[in-house]
Design a protein around this motif. Structure first.
Motif, PDB file in Angstrom:
ATOM      1  N   LYS A 187       0.830  -1.212   0.000  1.00 31.75           N
ATOM      2  CA  LYS A 187       0.000   0.000   0.000  1.00 31.75           C
ATOM      3  C   LYS A 187       0.860   1.256   0.000  1.00 31.75           C
ATOM      4  O   LYS A 187       0.551   2.234  -0.677  1.00 31.75           O
ATOM      5  N   VAL A 188       1.945   1.219   0.757  1.00 34.25           N
ATOM      6  CA  VAL A 188       2.851   2.371   0.785  1.00 34.25           C
ATOM      7  C   VAL A 188       3.486   2.572  -0.580  1.00 34.25           C
ATOM      8  O   VAL A 188       3.583   3.697  -1.095  1.00 34.25           O
ATOM      9  N   GLU A 236       2.363   1.675  -3.510  1.00 37.24           N
ATOM     10  CA  GLU A 236       1.375   2.140  -4.482  1.00 37.24           C
ATOM     11  C   GLU A 236       1.163   3.645  -4.367  1.00 37.24           C
ATOM     12  O   GLU A 236       1.119   4.360  -5.382  1.00 37.24           O
ATOM     13  N   LYS A 237       1.046   4.152  -3.128  1.00 39.93           N
ATOM     14  CA  LYS A 237       0.865   5.596  -2.956  1.00 39.93           C
ATOM     15  C   LYS A 237       2.096   6.382  -3.395  1.00 39.93           C
ATOM     16  O   LYS A 237       2.001   7.429  -4.027  1.00 39.93           O
ATOM     17  N   ALA A 284       2.272   6.548  -7.160  1.00 41.39           N
ATOM     18  CA  ALA A 284       1.218   7.422  -7.695  1.00 41.39           C
ATOM     19  C   ALA A 284       1.628   8.890  -7.563  1.00 41.39           C
ATOM     20  O   ALA A 284       1.421   9.690  -8.483  1.00 41.39           O
ATOM     21  N   ASP A 285       2.210   9.262  -6.433  1.00 46.14           N
ATOM     22  CA  ASP A 285       2.691  10.642  -6.266  1.00 46.14           C
ATOM     23  C   ASP A 285       3.814  10.952  -7.251  1.00 46.14           C
ATOM     24  O   ASP A 285       3.870  12.049  -7.822  1.00 46.14           O
ATOM     25  N   GLU A 294       2.030  13.048   5.155  1.00 47.64           N
ATOM     26  CA  GLU A 294       1.862  11.606   5.033  1.00 47.64           C
ATOM     27  C   GLU A 294       1.970  10.979   6.415  1.00 47.64           C
ATOM     28  O   GLU A 294       2.670  11.482   7.285  1.00 47.64           O
TER      29      GLU A 294
END
Length: 921
Positions: A484-485, A487-488, A491-492, A507
């Motif tokens: 999950k980390v 993926e974020k 994306a950024d 964050e």
């Protein structure tokens, strides 16, 4: 069976052939079993029942042994011993008692102390020991085995078929198994492939001529760990060359292998860097021997690397050159600072000018162990400078323009060379500084390319995510971070690379059971065409700061509320008197509603000049004495108790001054009234006693005087004068009694307006011509509890005193004004009086006379105090007025200044029927 024991599956198969039973408990109380090997039946226990919880192992321990087992376990855990050895008795479900030895260790992972161990039937072991003692040929051999058993190396012996005959204690600790488990087992059967084949092949190479061989092998342990072990195998042959037995001696060399590999990689990297640099580079130790030298340095001297490494300059260079080099080394080592020099050298007999820069190399304790140097041949530059200078001198007159061009070219060349040298030095320095700065920054710093691969990260970033140093370089967040980390993060990155602009965001990440909040700033890195090729980010952990900001904000709000809630004024000034802070009480007293209206202004600009001067003097005294000061001061017609408190900065200088001001006007007036009341009470008590005695004497004088006047045939002027004087004394006595105990006549609801009107009509005829009496009385009745005599005496004394004060003035005459009005209840009234709550009648008597000084005004209600000439006043008039007003539960206040007349303000409480509208009865 499902196993919870943290080992490989093949351990269960191995334990099936072992005399020991493997057990894992959930905690040190041994109540819940996580794992038990299938051979638990050897101890009379059912493995399935133990795992399901229907059979408790702690309940199977003999009742006499259970307390000792629990106490020994808790003691070992408290002392930090990782292993535990116990002997106790087990009672099987069928009633059989089995003596067992428990060999266990603590697993303290996840904050819980768990037990893992083996249970061995002592009866079986003792039987084997008896058999072993009978089979031992001699006691001397046992002693030798005991010595081997104490070695730190792990030693084992096995027959040609692989049957293990001996292992020492170190061997058992290394492999994490018991000696009883290994003895008699087949070594080859216990080893997995391909390690089994490698061992068999290695043993096959041993011969009677070469019975010993040394090797290093990668060994897997039962707990899943793999270690490097250096083995020394020896084969024992009989007279016919057949193998009788093998002996293996092992030593754990994992750390040595790892260190050598890392050292080899570091040396390879350093060698590659040094050899690829075209500039001569070298490293010499403190004895001036060359430890590292690149080919460029050797080529400069016309030598091979093998001719120079490990030698001092005196061993392969000319003596003069070597002396210069050694002197430079000594200068660097003595100062421990970089040194630069330009020296002439003669390699191959040719003079060359070399520029060199040397820096000291120190260990972690700051002790120098060598010198790193860089050399550059600047002969050509100096030669060109010399030629240009000669040309300039020779052609100065004829070719001035050409000389200017050459001089400009020379300057450009010098600048370019200097810039290139400076750039090279700066680049090397910046790279090293950048790495040091990044690794010591408290923030997380990283760089990822367009594909999400890490190009750079500092130590803080690695430590936070639990990464080894440099292990994440070249990998994506999906490879090293939670999904999950990752993926974020990616994306950024995609948003920043697509828009080409920085991104700042908050964050939150969960690590080690704690939520961390980061302030992250990510910027795109652009190439020469302005295209984003990577993302650089800086993350600052602001968790503690946010908590502190929240706590500080709450504390500031609470403190501000407390300061604003107090009823006293509080301000904070800098040493110049500028307002830094102010509470609401002081704002209201200064006539402002918002602090922003006055903050930053001079505090003394908001008061009168006298008030400002007094407070400036106090501020100067605090700044000079550096101690608090306290004083009473006036502000806006009120008396304040003011305190100045200095505050100091870190240098010990006064940085600000707090002024705490409390309005004590009410308290001071109450004290003054109390003192006056006490004084009047004392005088009244004295006057009462004197008046009674004096009255008795006057009665006798008047009686005998009247009798003498009646018996006398002629009226005597002397007797008449005696009677008139006695009557005057009687009046004074009556006034003294009225002052001391009040009038004894009953009080009834009385319209004070009509009574005052009657009295004033009588007084107008008695006043001097130059004194005019004016009145303003309401038409509506105002009822107070009084009697007419009291009202008459009150008005007569006040008006007479005013007339006496104005009579004989040089002006056209004075004016006495009497006003009566209704005064409604004012709940916000803060006058320092004993005024009863409710509505009042206000009687005001004022004059335009000469007025009174402050010291006279202070004593006007004192008995026998008068400013009139002797014989013209008794000093009891205003004292009687004061007593009458107090007897009527009212208050009287006086105000006067020299040259401004006097004013007496009387407030008398109205009765319940004390006010009616016009036209009402």
């Amino acid at each position: 069976m499902t196993h919870a024991f943290p080992s490989h599956d093949r351990l269960a198969g191995i334990m099936a052939h072992s005399p020991a039973v493997a057990v894992a408990w959930a905690d040190i109380r041994r109540e819940r079993v996580l794992f038990v090997s299938d051979n638990a039946g050897r101890l009379g226990l059912d493995a399935e029942a133990l795992l399901s919880g229907s059979l408790s192992l702690i309940e199977r321990i003999h009742p006499e042994d259970a307390p000792r087992v629990r106490a020994r376990t808790e003691q070992a855990l408290a002392e930090g011993r990782p292993e535990l050895r116990l002997e106790y008795r087990l009672v099987s479900p069928d009633g059989r008692i089995v003596r067992v030895e428990e060999l266990s260790r603590f697993d303290c992972g996840n904050g819980c102390a768990r037990l893992e161990g083996l249970l061995l039937d002592l009866g079986l072991r003792e039987a084997r020991d008896d058999e072993a003692r009978h089979s031992q040929p001699a006691r001397a051999e046992i002693s030798q085995l005991d010595v081997v058993d104490d070695l730190s190396e792990f030693v084992g012996r096995f027959r040609a078929d692989g049957t293990i005959t001996f292992v020492n204690e170190a061997h058992c600790r290394f492999f994490g198994v018991l000696r009883e488990f290994l003895l008699g087992k087949n070594l080859f059967a216990l080893m997995p492939e391909p390690h089994r084949s490698e061992l068999i092949q290695h043993l096959g190479s041993l011969t009677p001529r070469q019975p010993v061989a040394r090797s290093r092998r990668f060994i897997p342990l039962p707990n899943g760990e793999e270690r490097w072990v250096e083995w020394v195998e020896r084969a024992f042959f009989d007279s016919e060359g057949r193998v009788l037995e093998y002996q293996s001696v092992g030593r754990d060399v994992t750390a040595e292998v790892t260190s050598r590999r890392e050292l080899h990689e570091a040396n390879a990297l350093l060698t590659a860097i040094v050899e690829s640099v075209p500039t001569p580079v070298y490293i010499r130790d403190t004895e001036h021997r060359y430890r590292i030298m690149n080919p460029a340095y050797a080529r400069f001297w016309g030598l091979e690397l093998s001719d120079c490494l490990g030698k001092t300059p005196h061993e392969f260079l000319p003596h003069e050159a070597a002396d210069i080099i050694v002197a430079g080394d000594q200068a660097v080592l003595s100062t421990l600072r970089p040194q630069e020099a330009e020296e002439p050298f003669y390699p191959n007999g040719e003079k060359r000018i070399l520029w060199s820069r040397e820096v000291p190399l120190c260990d972690k304790d700051g002790k120098p162990w060598g010198i790193c140097g860089v050399v550059m041949d600047i002969t050509e530059r100096q030669r060109m400078e010399s030629e240009l200078e000669d040309a300039r001198q020779g052609l100065e007159v004829r070719v001035a323009e050409r000389t200017r061009q050459l001089r400009e070219a020379n300057r450009r060349l010098s600048r370019e060379i200097a810039e290139r040298l400076a750039a090279e030095r700066e680049q090397r320095l910046r790279q090293e500084q950048l790495r040091i700065i990044l690794d010591n920054l408290p923030s997380h710093v990283y760089v990822r390319d367009a594909q999400g691969r890490y190009l750079l990260m500092n130590r803080q970033y690695e430590r936070f995510w639990g990464l080894d140093s440099g292990s994440a370089l070249g990998r994506t967040p999906y490879d090293v971070l939670p999904a999950k980390v990752a993926e974020k993060i990616l994306a950024d990155d995609e948003l920043i690379l697509s828009e080409g602009r920085p991104l700042t965001l908050d964050e939150a990440f969960q690590r080690a059971g704690r939520l961390h909040t980061f302030l992250t700033c990510e910027v795109p890195l652009l190439d020469s065409q302005g295209r984003a090729y990577a993302v650089c980010g800086v993350c600052t952990d602001v968790s503690e700061r946010k908590r502190m900001e929240a706590a500080l904000g709450e504390s500031e709000r609470t403190l501000r509320g407390l300061i604003d809630a107090i009823g006293q004024s509080l301000v904070l000034l800098d040493p110049t008197g500028r307002l830094l802070a102010i509470n609401k009480t002081c704002l209201g007293r200064m006539g402002y509603s918002e602090a922003e209206e006055v903050l930053g202004t001079c505090h003394f600009d908001h008061m009168t000049s006298e008030e400002a001067a007094q407070r400036r003097a106090m501020l100067e005294r605090v700044l000079s004495s550096r101690r608090p000061c306290h004083e009473r001061m006036h502000f806006r017609s009120a008396l304040h108790k003011t305190s100045f408190y200095p505050f100091f900065d870190e240098a010990g200088q006064v940085s600000s001054v707090a002024i705490y001001s409390e309005d004590i006007t009410h308290e001071v007036n109450l004290e003054r009234q109390l003192r006056r009341a006490q004084r009047l009470e004392a005088v009244g008590t004295l006057a009462s006693g004197i008046a009674h005695e004096f009255n008795n004497m006057l009665t006798l004088i008047m009686g005998f005087g009247e009798m003498a006047l009646e018996t006398s045939h002629e009226k005597s002027d002397c007797l008449l004068q005696v009677l008139r004087t006695a009557e005057r004394g009687r009046d004074i006595v009556r006034q003294m009694l009225t002052f001391s105990r009040g009038d004894d006549q009953p009080r009834i609801p009385l319209d004070i307006g009509s009574t005052a009107r009657e009295c004033l009509d009588l007084l107008r005829a008695t006043l001097p011509r130059d004194v005019r009496l004016e009145s303003s009385l309401p038409e509506r009745p105002l009822y107070v509890l009084a009697n007419a005599t009291q009202i008459h005496q009150l008005l007569i004394n006040l008006v007479s005193n005013a007339a006496d004060a104005m009579h004989g003035q040089d002006s056209a005459g004075g004016i006495i004004r009497v006003e009566l009005a209704h005064c409604p209840e004012d709940k916000s009234r803060t006058d320092p009086t004993r005024l009863l709550p409710g509505e009042h009648a206000r009687l005001n008597v004022s004059d335009t006379g000469p007025g009174m000084a402050a010291d006279v005004l202070e004593r006007i209600f004192d008995p026998f105090f008068t400013t009139k000439e002797p014989g013209k006043g008794t000093g009891l008039g205003l004292a009687v007025v004061h007593g009458i007003v107090q007897a009527m539960d009212g208050v009287i206040m006086a105000a006067s200044k020299p040259g401004q007349g006097a004013c007496f303000d009387i407030l008398l409480p109205l009765t319940t029927a004390g006010f009616s509208e016009p036209g009402q009865p």
